[in-house]
Design an enzyme around this catalytic site. Sequence first.
Site, PDB file in Angstrom:
ATOM      1  N   TYR A   1      67.407-102.817 -83.892  1.00 13.82           N
ATOM      2  CA  TYR A   1      68.690-102.414 -83.165  1.00 13.82           C
ATOM      3  C   TYR A   1      69.717-103.292 -83.025  1.00 13.82           C
ATOM      4  O   TYR A   1      69.479-104.084 -82.209  1.00 13.82           O
ATOM      5  CB  TYR A   1      68.336-101.815 -81.860  1.00 13.82           C
ATOM      6  CG  TYR A   1      67.086-100.705 -81.815  1.00 13.82           C
ATOM      7  CD1 TYR A   1      66.709 -99.916 -83.013  1.00 13.82           C
ATOM      8  CD2 TYR A   1      66.423-100.541 -80.709  1.00 13.82           C
ATOM      9  CE1 TYR A   1      65.566 -99.172 -82.838  1.00 13.82           C
ATOM     10  CE2 TYR A   1      65.445 -99.464 -80.529  1.00 13.82           C
ATOM     11  CZ  TYR A   1      65.109 -98.963 -81.620  1.00 13.82           C
ATOM     12  OH  TYR A   1      63.890 -97.946 -81.680  1.00 13.82           O
TER      13      TYR A   1
ATOM     14  N   LYS B   1      72.697 -77.740 -76.473  1.00 16.80           N
ATOM     15  CA  LYS B   1      74.317 -77.749 -76.299  1.00 16.80           C
ATOM     16  C   LYS B   1      74.903 -77.479 -77.583  1.00 16.80           C
ATOM     17  O   LYS B   1      76.158 -77.057 -77.516  1.00 16.80           O
ATOM     18  CB  LYS B   1      74.709 -79.220 -76.324  1.00 16.80           C
ATOM     19  CG  LYS B   1      73.815 -80.098 -75.052  1.00 16.80           C
ATOM     20  CD  LYS B   1      74.593 -79.784 -73.849  1.00 16.80           C
ATOM     21  CE  LYS B   1      74.069 -80.973 -72.554  1.00 16.80           C
ATOM     22  NZ  LYS B   1      74.200 -80.594 -71.309  1.00 16.80           N
TER      23      LYS B   1
ATOM     24  N   PHE C   1      62.591 -88.926 -81.310  1.00 17.38           N
ATOM     25  CA  PHE C   1      63.278 -87.871 -81.613  1.00 17.38           C
ATOM     26  C   PHE C   1      62.964 -86.718 -81.146  1.00 17.38           C
ATOM     27  O   PHE C   1      62.603 -85.729 -81.448  1.00 17.38           O
ATOM     28  CB  PHE C   1      63.288 -87.695 -83.254  1.00 17.38           C
ATOM     29  CG  PHE C   1      64.052 -88.639 -84.202  1.00 17.38           C
ATOM     30  CD1 PHE C   1      64.858 -89.628 -83.575  1.00 17.38           C
ATOM     31  CD2 PHE C   1      63.816 -88.750 -85.638  1.00 17.38           C
ATOM     32  CE1 PHE C   1      65.726 -90.492 -84.238  1.00 17.38           C
ATOM     33  CE2 PHE C   1      64.097 -89.574 -86.066  1.00 17.38           C
ATOM     34  CZ  PHE C   1      65.227 -90.479 -86.004  1.00 17.38           C
TER      35      PHE C   1
ATOM     36  N   LEU D   1      69.371 -81.091 -81.183  1.00 14.12           N
ATOM     37  CA  LEU D   1      69.103 -79.773 -81.370  1.00 14.12           C
ATOM     38  C   LEU D   1      68.240 -79.050 -80.244  1.00 14.12           C
ATOM     39  O   LEU D   1      68.654 -77.838 -79.880  1.00 14.12           O
ATOM     40  CB  LEU D   1      68.462 -79.362 -82.518  1.00 14.12           C
ATOM     41  CG  LEU D   1      68.321 -77.719 -82.964  1.00 14.12           C
ATOM     42  CD1 LEU D   1      69.586 -77.029 -83.058  1.00 14.12           C
ATOM     43  CD2 LEU D   1      67.784 -77.773 -84.565  1.00 14.12           C
ATOM     44  N   LEU D   2      67.262 -79.718 -79.564  1.00 11.52           N
ATOM     45  CA  LEU D   2      66.714 -79.355 -78.671  1.00 11.52           C
ATOM     46  C   LEU D   2      67.396 -79.566 -77.083  1.00 11.52           C
ATOM     47  O   LEU D   2      66.602 -79.386 -76.100  1.00 11.52           O
ATOM     48  CB  LEU D   2      65.219 -79.811 -78.609  1.00 11.52           C
ATOM     49  CG  LEU D   2      64.107 -79.282 -79.596  1.00 11.52           C
ATOM     50  CD1 LEU D   2      63.149 -80.228 -79.970  1.00 11.52           C
ATOM     51  CD2 LEU D   2      63.567 -77.717 -79.176  1.00 11.52           C
TER      52      LEU D   2
ATOM     53  N   LEU E   1      64.302 -84.803 -78.935  1.00 17.55           N
ATOM     54  CA  LEU E   1      65.232 -83.553 -78.863  1.00 17.55           C
ATOM     55  C   LEU E   1      65.706 -83.503 -80.329  1.00 17.55           C
ATOM     56  O   LEU E   1      66.570 -82.396 -80.307  1.00 17.55           O
ATOM     57  CB  LEU E   1      66.253 -83.944 -77.919  1.00 17.55           C
ATOM     58  CG  LEU E   1      65.775 -84.096 -76.302  1.00 17.55           C
ATOM     59  CD1 LEU E   1      66.907 -84.512 -75.466  1.00 17.55           C
ATOM     60  CD2 LEU E   1      65.187 -82.728 -75.870  1.00 17.55           C
ATOM     61  N   ALA E   2      65.110 -83.834 -81.282  1.00 14.12           N
ATOM     62  CA  ALA E   2      65.564 -83.208 -82.621  1.00 14.12           C
ATOM     63  C   ALA E   2      67.109 -83.548 -82.935  1.00 14.12           C
ATOM     64  O   ALA E   2      67.583 -82.501 -83.302  1.00 14.12           O
ATOM     65  CB  ALA E   2      64.889 -81.921 -83.013  1.00 14.12           C
TER      66      ALA E   2
END
Length: 312
Positions: free
Chosen positions: A60, A217, A207, A213-214, A209-210
Amino acid sequence: MAEQTTRLGRTDLLIGRIGLGTNAVGGHNIYPNLNEETGKEVVRTAMANGINFLDTAFFYGPERSEQLIGEVLKEKGNRKDIVIATKGAHKFVDGKVVFDNSPAFLKESVEGSLKRLQTDYIDLFYIHFPDEQTPKDEAVGALQQLKEEGKIRAIGVSNFSPEQLREANKDGYVDVLQSEYNLFKRGAEAELLPYCEQHHISFVPYFPLAAGLLGGKYNKNTTFNDGRAKNPLFQGKAFVRNLDKVDQVRKIAEAKGAEVAHVVLAWYLTVPGIDALIPGAKKPEQVLNNLKTLDVKLTKEEVEQISQIFKV
């Protein structure tokens, strides 16, 4: 501490169930236009509100996320209650990235992370990605030596296949596996999660919340000009079907006065083997929002209902 702590797998690390993923803290190679002072404020906000599990990596930045976290830890003065997870395996050779799990490189990686984090021990060190040449039990054996020396407290592997995980854990040294897992990508349920549960290895999903997508919003008119534009989850009829599934979760969330993302994250915390989550945040207010997950209580029926919605 504001957040209730739990034990990470069979380690002696006590962590809050909501941690902080820090690839947006100094992760300039991942996100454009990051403000480093905002990134440091994200870390300060997390620690001030009872989040004690910080997940970073050499890659990172590269290096910059660890450096910024090190600066905040130094400000704090005492990091006794803070659990730092970092990762190594990326090596730059002639301008290209290769993965290296050799004992010599892993030891070098740990020393580099210790310097950047300005600390004398790392709570959890992961092999970030597997290489093709190093026997995985040898790689983990090198980390076990560092654990015996007190430089790391727990051993993790990330992005390992079931076969690689079994080889890595031949001597029973693996404490944590970090791997992709979310309601749309449930492949880990076939072998990885059962193996982890059986061997008391904690599973940390990334990941969750994909790619948003999850999070609840988006709608069918939302367009994307980043990596999501090529992601199959966001394309054509599949995107519309996926949004329909998210809308079914929205009904559960609305009945609880919660956001879709909080319900989804709370669902993961009901999965055996998952002790904690590491949602990321680009702004301090997102850190506080992530913590609202802990207010969501799902019934057994709701857990099963959400599972059925996303059955492939």
